[in-house]
Design a protein around this motif. Structure first.
Motif, PDB file in Angstrom:
ATOM      1  N   ALA A   1       0.499  -1.094   0.158  1.00 49.14           N
ATOM      2  CA  ALA A   1      -0.552   0.069  -0.079  1.00 49.14           C
ATOM      3  C   ALA A   1       0.894   1.070   0.006  1.00 49.14           C
ATOM      4  O   ALA A   1       0.002   2.313  -0.559  1.00 49.14           O
ATOM      5  CB  ALA A   1      -1.242  -0.192   1.279  1.00 49.14           C
TER       6      ALA A   1
ATOM      7  N   VAL B   1       2.256   1.626  -3.412  1.00 48.95           N
ATOM      8  CA  VAL B   1       0.810   2.302  -4.840  1.00 48.95           C
ATOM      9  C   VAL B   1       0.676   3.609  -4.060  1.00 48.95           C
ATOM     10  O   VAL B   1       1.315   4.448  -5.226  1.00 48.95           O
ATOM     11  CB  VAL B   1      -0.301   1.184  -4.080  1.00 48.95           C
ATOM     12  CG1 VAL B   1      -1.092   2.201  -5.550  1.00 48.95           C
ATOM     13  CG2 VAL B   1       0.197   0.055  -4.842  1.00 48.95           C
ATOM     14  N   LYS B   2       0.996   3.734  -3.037  1.00 53.10           N
ATOM     15  CA  LYS B   2       1.015   5.608  -2.852  1.00 53.10           C
ATOM     16  C   LYS B   2       1.669   6.381  -2.897  1.00 53.10           C
ATOM     17  O   LYS B   2       1.875   7.157  -3.814  1.00 53.10           O
ATOM     18  CB  LYS B   2       0.597   5.945  -0.616  1.00 53.10           C
ATOM     19  CG  LYS B   2       0.130   6.999  -0.863  1.00 53.10           C
ATOM     20  CD  LYS B   2      -0.021   7.040   1.018  1.00 53.10           C
ATOM     21  CE  LYS B   2      -0.167   8.411   1.348  1.00 53.10           C
ATOM     22  NZ  LYS B   2      -0.206   8.574   2.522  1.00 53.10           N
TER      23      LYS B   2
ATOM     24  N   ASN C   1       3.704   5.962  -5.190  1.00 54.59           N
ATOM     25  CA  ASN C   1       4.006   5.881  -6.808  1.00 54.59           C
ATOM     26  C   ASN C   1       2.833   6.324  -7.416  1.00 54.59           C
ATOM     27  O   ASN C   1       3.087   6.726  -8.901  1.00 54.59           O
ATOM     28  CB  ASN C   1       3.851   4.577  -7.615  1.00 54.59           C
ATOM     29  CG  ASN C   1       5.997   3.738  -7.118  1.00 54.59           C
ATOM     30  OD1 ASN C   1       5.949   2.476  -7.010  1.00 54.59           O
ATOM     31  ND2 ASN C   1       6.724   4.408  -6.467  1.00 54.59           N
TER      32      ASN C   1
ATOM     33  N   PHE D   1      -0.474   5.896  -7.649  1.00 53.07           N
ATOM     34  CA  PHE D   1      -1.248   5.264  -8.003  1.00 53.07           C
ATOM     35  C   PHE D   1      -2.360   4.380  -7.912  1.00 53.07           C
ATOM     36  O   PHE D   1      -2.704   4.654  -6.164  1.00 53.07           O
ATOM     37  CB  PHE D   1      -1.230   3.320  -8.526  1.00 53.07           C
ATOM     38  CG  PHE D   1      -0.029   3.556 -10.003  1.00 53.07           C
ATOM     39  CD1 PHE D   1      -0.170   4.345 -10.735  1.00 53.07           C
ATOM     40  CD2 PHE D   1       1.906   3.647  -9.221  1.00 53.07           C
ATOM     41  CE1 PHE D   1       0.968   3.332 -12.078  1.00 53.07           C
ATOM     42  CE2 PHE D   1       2.390   3.642 -10.095  1.00 53.07           C
ATOM     43  CZ  PHE D   1       2.511   3.383 -11.253  1.00 53.07           C
TER      44      PHE D   1
ATOM     45  N   SER E   1      -4.972   2.242  -7.065  1.00 53.27           N
ATOM     46  CA  SER E   1      -4.947   0.863  -6.586  1.00 53.27           C
ATOM     47  C   SER E   1      -3.780  -0.100  -7.203  1.00 53.27           C
ATOM     48  O   SER E   1      -2.935   0.330  -7.682  1.00 53.27           O
ATOM     49  CB  SER E   1      -5.581   0.440  -7.313  1.00 53.27           C
ATOM     50  OG  SER E   1      -5.888   0.044  -8.554  1.00 53.27           O
ATOM     51  N   THR E   2      -3.935  -1.069  -5.722  1.00 52.41           N
ATOM     52  CA  THR E   2      -3.043  -2.140  -6.322  1.00 52.41           C
ATOM     53  C   THR E   2      -2.919  -2.714  -8.268  1.00 52.41           C
ATOM     54  O   THR E   2      -1.724  -2.515  -8.692  1.00 52.41           O
ATOM     55  CB  THR E   2      -2.854  -3.297  -5.560  1.00 52.41           C
ATOM     56  OG1 THR E   2      -2.503  -3.002  -4.151  1.00 52.41           O
ATOM     57  CG2 THR E   2      -1.846  -4.363  -5.841  1.00 52.41           C
TER      58      THR E   2
ATOM     59  N   GLU F   1      -3.422  -0.722 -10.905  1.00 59.94           N
ATOM     60  CA  GLU F   1      -3.274  -0.313 -11.222  1.00 59.94           C
ATOM     61  C   GLU F   1      -1.539  -0.082 -11.358  1.00 59.94           C
ATOM     62  O   GLU F   1      -0.835  -0.023 -12.867  1.00 59.94           O
ATOM     63  CB  GLU F   1      -3.508   1.226 -11.581  1.00 59.94           C
ATOM     64  CG  GLU F   1      -5.268   1.442 -12.191  1.00 59.94           C
ATOM     65  CD  GLU F   1      -4.796   2.818 -12.031  1.00 59.94           C
ATOM     66  OE1 GLU F   1      -4.344   3.906 -11.374  1.00 59.94           O
ATOM     67  OE2 GLU F   1      -6.126   3.944 -11.798  1.00 59.94           O
ATOM     68  N   TRP F   2      -1.327  -0.415 -10.241  1.00 60.38           N
ATOM     69  CA  TRP F   2       0.478  -0.121 -10.096  1.00 60.38           C
ATOM     70  C   TRP F   2       0.777  -1.772 -10.616  1.00 60.38           C
ATOM     71  O   TRP F   2       1.863  -1.947 -11.524  1.00 60.38           O
ATOM     72  CB  TRP F   2       0.596  -0.803  -8.397  1.00 60.38           C
ATOM     73  CG  TRP F   2       1.910  -0.432  -8.006  1.00 60.38           C
ATOM     74  CD1 TRP F   2       2.982   0.720  -7.953  1.00 60.38           C
ATOM     75  CD2 TRP F   2       2.883  -1.355  -7.672  1.00 60.38           C
ATOM     76  NE1 TRP F   2       3.909   0.318  -7.546  1.00 60.38           N
ATOM     77  CE2 TRP F   2       3.953  -0.899  -7.471  1.00 60.38           C
ATOM     78  CE3 TRP F   2       3.041  -2.993  -8.153  1.00 60.38           C
ATOM     79  CZ2 TRP F   2       5.198  -1.834  -6.713  1.00 60.38           C
ATOM     80  CZ3 TRP F   2       3.804  -3.962  -7.668  1.00 60.38           C
ATOM     81  CH2 TRP F   2       4.993  -3.565  -8.045  1.00 60.38           C
TER      82      TRP F   2
ATOM     83  N   PRO G   1      -2.076  -9.434  -8.581  1.00 61.77           N
ATOM     84  CA  PRO G   1      -2.829  -8.725  -7.167  1.00 61.77           C
ATOM     85  C   PRO G   1      -3.560  -8.971  -6.519  1.00 61.77           C
ATOM     86  O   PRO G   1      -4.418 -10.503  -6.581  1.00 61.77           O
ATOM     87  CB  PRO G   1      -3.895  -7.266  -8.344  1.00 61.77           C
ATOM     88  CG  PRO G   1      -4.505  -8.496  -9.527  1.00 61.77           C
ATOM     89  CD  PRO G   1      -2.876  -9.008 -10.098  1.00 61.77           C
TER      90      PRO G   1
ATOM     91  N   ASP H   1      -4.367  -5.012  -1.159  1.00 60.17           N
ATOM     92  CA  ASP H   1      -3.527  -4.035  -0.606  1.00 60.17           C
ATOM     93  C   ASP H   1      -2.044  -4.460  -0.277  1.00 60.17           C
ATOM     94  O   ASP H   1      -0.777  -4.005  -0.625  1.00 60.17           O
ATOM     95  CB  ASP H   1      -3.187  -2.805   0.090  1.00 60.17           C
ATOM     96  CG  ASP H   1      -4.606  -2.023   0.772  1.00 60.17           C
ATOM     97  OD1 ASP H   1      -4.922  -1.863  -0.329  1.00 60.17           O
ATOM     98  OD2 ASP H   1      -5.205  -1.811   2.182  1.00 60.17           O
TER      99      ASP H   1
END
Length: 393
Positions: A329, A332-333, A335, A337, A339-340, A342-343, A357, A365
């Motif tokens: 999580a 992802v934050k 970077n 994005f 959501s996971t 999208e990452w 994912p 997460d």
């Protein structure tokens, strides 16, 4: 054409979606590292292949009993006795077309509409879908890093209602790799006995444990727990036989009889040749799991240490299976994005690393990484993931 409601409510497999995208990129010529696969990267041992060839040559190509050939049932019963100190008769064992089919058939024969099955999360992606296909209701009970992704007796007690029919225990777990201790199983079992609910014990990864602890089946802890437990297992992971599709279930004779009747209308029988191959797996003196376990343990240590160097990753070291399940999580934050998912998609597009994912496992997460691949691939994948996180920060 209107499809059946049971089909329309299914959620597509996230693991298969990633695998399809990864294959597409590979076919386009890209150097893709796949960490999504849920099968050993070892070939089926030669002695098992040779047993299958012999079965072909001897004409074992006809229908078999729906619940499996007697010889294989006897070998499975012996396996339970030797490995788990459990006694089962032939009437208490069914051979199925993979462990997944054992689970599917079990839910079909024990669930009525709206019956509830408690599913600890993170969970294997097919549990909720199979329950829904049997018109049951999956009741998700969430675990997290603080409890090493294992549910507590208090959580189990709180989730039980008058409609609760069963609880699933998967140890070692897919996707987390965590195992329940004997004490933890006893505590959960006490709740199950109190409320008289079925225990679905998925033990498909029992041979792949990398700590000093021995695998414990909840069924072996007391006669009361054995009476409530249906053990699910198979040769896919232990003997690198994923494609052979041989699994089995053991438990209450009436349930096993109903499962055999159901299977007789669904598949007729598991593939005859594959059954003789599984028979060789369980009767030969060779143990291919020893070598696999050593290699997987080394890869686990390697990849776990590499993940610790990736910013925004938090990972509990698993005990078994061949997966790591880092919580990302923060990454992802960092970077930026949403959501996971999208990452994960961006990682595959930019760095050509395929991971799964965690949303499909009930843990949005997290991501699941399989280390059932070469050391070189694991090192390169970790390098690319770290570069990806740092480039987007």
């Amino acid at each position: 054409m209107e499809l059946a409601n049971r089909v329309k409510q299914m959620t597509p497999s996230s693991t298969l979606a990633i695998a399809a995208k990864s294959k597409e990129l590979k076919q386009a010529g890209y150097d893709v590292i796949g960490l999504g696969v849920g099968e050993p990267d070892f070939n089926t041992p030669d002695f098992i292949n040779e047993a299958a060839i012999k079965a072909l040559q001897e004409g074992h190509t006809k229908y078999t009993p729906a619940g499996g050939i007697p010889e294989l049932k006897a070998a499975i019963a012996n396996k339970f006795k030797q490995d788990n100190e459990l006694d089962y008769t032939a009437k208490e064992i069914i051979v199925t077309t993979g462990a997944k089919h054992a689970l599917y058939t079990l839910f079909q024969v024990i669930l009525n509409p709206e019956d509830e099955v408690i599913v600890p999360a993170p969970y294997w992606v097919s549990y909720p879908e199979q329950i829904k296909l049997a018109e049951g209701k999956p009741v998700i009970v969430e675990a997290n890093e603080k409890t090493n992704y294992k549910i507590t007796p208090e959580q189990l007690e709180a989730a039980i209602t008058e409609k609760t029919k069963a609880v699933i225990i998967n140890s070692p777990s897919n996707p987390t790799g965590m195992t329940y201790t004997e004490q933890e199983l006893l505590a959960l079992g006490e709740v199950c006995v109190k409320h008289q609910i079925w225990i679905v014990s998925d033990e498909i990864y029992e041979k792949l444990i990398y700590t000093t602890e021995k695998h414990i089946s909840i069924a072996q802890l007391s006669p009361a727990l054995k009476n409530l437990t249906i053990v699910i297992n198979g040769v896919s992971k232990s003997h690198a036989m994923t494609g052979w599709r041989i699994g089995y279930a053991a438990g209450d004779a009436d349930i096993i009889k109903a499962m055999s009747s159901h299977a007789s209308h669904a598949t007729s029988n598991p593939t005859s040749i594959a059954q003789y191959a599984a028979l060789a797996a369980y009767t030969a003196t060779e143990d291919p799991t020893v070598d696999m376990r050593k290699v997987f343990s080394e890869r686990l240590d390697l990849l776990y240490n590499l993940l610790e160097d990736i910013p925004g990753f938090s990972c509990t070291k698993p005990h078994g299976a061949f997966y790591l399940f880092p919580h990302i999580a923060e990454a992802v934050k960092m970077n930026q994005f949403n959501s996971t998912e999208e990452w994960v998609e961006a990682l595959l597009e930019e760095e050509k690393v395929a991971v799964v994912p965690g949303g499909g496992f009930g843990a949005p997460d997290n991501i699941r990484l399989s280390y059932a691949t070469s050391t070189e691939a694991l090192i390169e994948a970790a390098k690319r993931m770290k570069r990806f996180v740092e480039n987007h920060s």
